[in-house]
Motif scaffolding. Structure first.
Motif, short mmCIF file in Angstrom:
data_model
loop_
_atom_site.label_atom_id
_atom_site.label_comp_id
_atom_site.label_asym_id
_atom_site.label_seq_id
_atom_site.Cartn_x
_atom_site.Cartn_y
_atom_site.Cartn_z
N GLY A 348 44.30 44.76 42.79
CA GLY A 348 44.47 45.57 43.91
C GLY A 348 43.68 46.83 44.04
N PRO A 349 43.78 47.69 44.88
CA PRO A 349 43.01 48.99 44.97
C PRO A 349 43.24 49.74 43.54
CG PRO A 349 44.35 48.55 47.00
CD PRO A 349 44.65 47.60 45.98
N VAL A 350 42.18 49.99 43.07
CA VAL A 350 41.91 50.80 41.96
C VAL A 350 42.08 52.18 42.01
CG1 VAL A 350 40.74 50.76 39.69
CG2 VAL A 350 40.93 48.91 40.87
N PRO A 351 42.96 52.91 41.50
CA PRO A 351 43.10 54.39 41.58
C PRO A 351 41.78 54.97 41.03
CG PRO A 351 44.86 53.49 40.25
CD PRO A 351 43.95 52.48 40.50
N PRO A 352 41.42 56.26 41.91
CA PRO A 352 40.04 56.78 41.33
C PRO A 352 40.13 57.45 40.00
CG PRO A 352 40.94 57.51 43.57
CD PRO A 352 41.82 56.82 43.04
N ASP A 353 41.08 57.74 39.44
CA ASP A 353 41.07 58.21 37.97
C ASP A 353 40.62 57.26 37.16
OD1 ASP A 353 43.56 57.02 38.59
OD2 ASP A 353 44.66 58.53 37.26
N ARG A 354 41.09 55.95 37.15
CA ARG A 354 40.82 54.88 36.32
C ARG A 354 39.43 54.55 36.65
NH1 ARG A 354 43.40 51.35 33.14
NH2 ARG A 354 42.64 49.40 32.91
N ILE A 355 39.10 54.60 37.83
CA ILE A 355 37.57 53.98 37.89
C ILE A 355 36.66 55.18 37.39
CG2 ILE A 355 35.55 54.31 39.31
CD1 ILE A 355 37.74 52.95 41.60
N ALA A 356 37.21 56.34 37.30
CA ALA A 356 36.30 57.67 36.65
C ALA A 356 36.53 57.16 34.95
CB ALA A 356 37.11 58.81 36.93
N ARG A 357 37.45 56.49 34.68
CA ARG A 357 37.70 56.58 33.17
C ARG A 357 36.66 55.44 32.79
NH1 ARG A 357 41.96 59.00 30.60
NH2 ARG A 357 40.41 58.80 28.65
N TRP A 358 36.64 54.38 33.49
CA TRP A 358 35.47 53.22 33.09
C TRP A 358 34.28 53.74 33.46
CZ3 TRP A 358 36.28 49.19 30.65
CH2 TRP A 358 37.44 48.70 30.43
N ALA A 359 34.00 54.65 34.42
CA ALA A 359 32.55 55.41 34.48
C ALA A 359 31.92 56.05 33.31
CB ALA A 359 32.75 56.12 35.79
N ASP A 360 33.24 56.68 32.44
CA ASP A 360 32.92 57.24 31.12
C ASP A 360 32.43 56.17 30.21
OD1 ASP A 360 33.20 59.82 32.34
OD2 ASP A 360 35.14 59.65 31.42
N VAL A 361 33.11 54.95 30.26
CA VAL A 361 32.92 53.82 29.33
C VAL A 361 31.64 53.60 29.53
CG1 VAL A 361 33.27 51.75 28.66
CG2 VAL A 361 35.42 53.41 29.09
N VAL A 362 31.10 53.07 30.86
CA VAL A 362 29.52 52.74 31.08
C VAL A 362 28.65 53.89 30.54
CG1 VAL A 362 28.15 52.31 32.97
CG2 VAL A 362 30.43 51.56 33.08
N ALA A 363 28.91 54.94 30.90
CA ALA A 363 28.16 55.99 30.25
C ALA A 363 27.82 56.09 28.84
CB ALA A 363 28.71 57.44 30.59
N ASP A 364 29.01 55.82 28.14
CA ASP A 364 28.84 55.62 26.66
C ASP A 364 28.03 54.48 26.37
OD1 ASP A 364 30.71 57.92 26.53
OD2 ASP A 364 32.54 56.72 26.06
N TRP A 365 28.68 53.31 27.08
CA TRP A 365 27.69 52.12 26.77
C TRP A 365 26.16 52.25 26.84
CZ3 TRP A 365 29.12 47.51 24.99
CH2 TRP A 365 28.34 46.10 25.26
N ARG A 366 25.80 53.06 27.93
CA ARG A 366 24.33 53.28 27.90
C ARG A 366 23.85 54.00 26.76
NH1 ARG A 366 24.63 49.88 31.28
NH2 ARG A 366 24.76 50.24 33.64
N THR A 367 24.66 55.02 26.26
CA THR A 367 24.33 56.03 25.02
C THR A 367 24.23 54.87 23.82
OG1 THR A 367 25.48 57.94 26.01
CG2 THR A 367 24.91 57.89 23.76
#
Length: 379
Positions: A348-367
């Motif tokens: 279902g629709p994903v809360p913005p705060d959860r998307i932000a947490r996953w964006a941090d995971v993606v940034a960590d993945w790039r590092t």
């Protein structure tokens, strides 16, 4: 294999340390499902902003092709794939046309993922044929490719197989040629025969989320290589796409709650006889029959209890938010050619705060991608 979207590779600056040894990290993708078309457009746009490389759309109560269309029209760089579309529920002609339209809508970013589903759903929910699913899926992929060649005008449509027959394509019913390449066809497989078939004819393998590193090493990779050898190609030509179930949070209590939810999901998947091989690779030969009996008895508590911590740790990854990228890297570097965060944006629709947490995971993945492995790959 598809290249990751994002920044191009950088040259090493003079005097800088050379790149780390070892295989690079794969593209990091995400899976989504269970959303209406407008919600899926928003989710796809959010996944792209978060930095994910690809988005895979499952098929259940809603169609993966509809979801893929909504995602395609809302994004500009994200790889979009069906993960998976139920093949036998549709004629290969219907699938070929839908995939061609999605390839055009994405400008060449679409991947056609196909799978068999299980007999009960195919026969009783879709009222379709399921007999000999492995050979049927192989011919299905071959028929789709023959139809695409006919669309381009490379040859007349003359596919006459054991399961499918296509011999009519007038100009009015063809989308015509395109400058874009045909989409890659990724096929879902679990057991050795299917894995060898995919190694022989598939562009990619879509691994089931119920898997373990040991199963990938001992079953998937060797069987893919055997199949690739039969057709005279390198197993590296087959993209191995791996969805992974994760339990994450900021506290031990949050992670424990996520793990309990995963126990139920693992038990549900594991109750299906086709996935017994994953457990058998670890010597848990009696686990799948036991899960099947508990599922038949509707014993939800018993199902969850049957998935011990050892089982759960073998087939899922648990880590705090700030350590999740590293944990995924340690397990899947050199094992996956694309890695999918299986349940990050589903339901279902994903809360913005959860998307932000996953964006941090993606940034960590790039590092993390620029670092050598921190420990031997988990087995």
């Amino acid at each position: 294999m598809p290249e990751a979207h994002g920044e191009p590779p950088r040259e090493t600056a003079p005097g800088a340390a050379p790149p780390p040894h070892g295989p690079p990290l794969p593209p990091l993708d995400v899976m989504a499902s269970g959303q209406g078309l407008r919600a899926m457009s928003a989710t796809a746009a959010a996944a792209e902003r978060a930095g994910f490389d690809g988005l895979w759309l499952t098929e259940g109560g809603r169609t993966s092709f509809g979801a893929a269309t909504a995602a395609a029209l809302a994004t500009s760089s994200l790889t979009i794939g069906t993960g998976i579309a139920v093949a036998f529920a549709r004629s290969p002609m219907v699938t070929a046309v839908a995939a061609r339209e999605l390839q055009e809508a994405t400008g060449g970013r679409f991947v056609l993922g196909l799978g068999t589903q299980v007999r009960a759903h195919v026969e009783r929910r879709y009222s379709a044929e399921f007999d000999r699913p492995g050979p049927r899926l192989r011919e299905y992929a071959e028929a789709v490719r023959a139809i695409w060649r006919a669309f381009r005008g490379d040859e007349r449509l003359r596919h006459k197989g054991e399961f499918y027959r296509f011999t009519l394509l007038t100009p009015e019913w063809s989308p015509g040629p395109t400058a874009l390449p045909d989409p890659e066809i990724h096929l879902a497989g679990v057991n050795p025969w299917m894995l060898r078939m995919i190694g022989e004819i598939g562009d990619g393998l879509h691994v089931h989320p119920l898997h373990s590193p040991r199963y990938l090493d001992a079953v998937v990779r060797p069987e893919l290589a055997a199949g690739a050898a039969r057709s005279g190609r390198d197993a590296a030509d087959v993209t191995v796409v791996v969805p992974v179930m994760t339990a994450t949070g900021d506290t031990d209590e949050e992670i424990a709650r996520e793990r309990d939810r995963l126990r139920t999901r693992v038990a549900f998947y594991g109750s299906t006889p086709g996935y017994a091989r994953v457990f058998e690779t670890h010597g848990w030969d009696d686990l799948q029959p036991r899960l099947h009996r508990l599922f038949a008895a509707k014993d939800t508590a018993g199902l969850a209890a049957a998935i011990t911590d050892d089982v759960l740790d073998a087939v899922t990854v648990s880590a705090p938010w700030d350590a999740l990228a590293g944990a995924l890297a340690d397990r899947y570097r050199g094992r996956a050619d694309r890695l999918i965060c299986y349940s990050a944006l589903s339901g279902g629709p994903v809360p913005p705060d959860r998307i932000a947490r996953w964006a941090d995971v993606v940034a960590d993945w790039r590092t993390t991608a620029g670092r050598p492995p921190t420990s031997p790959p988990a087995g």
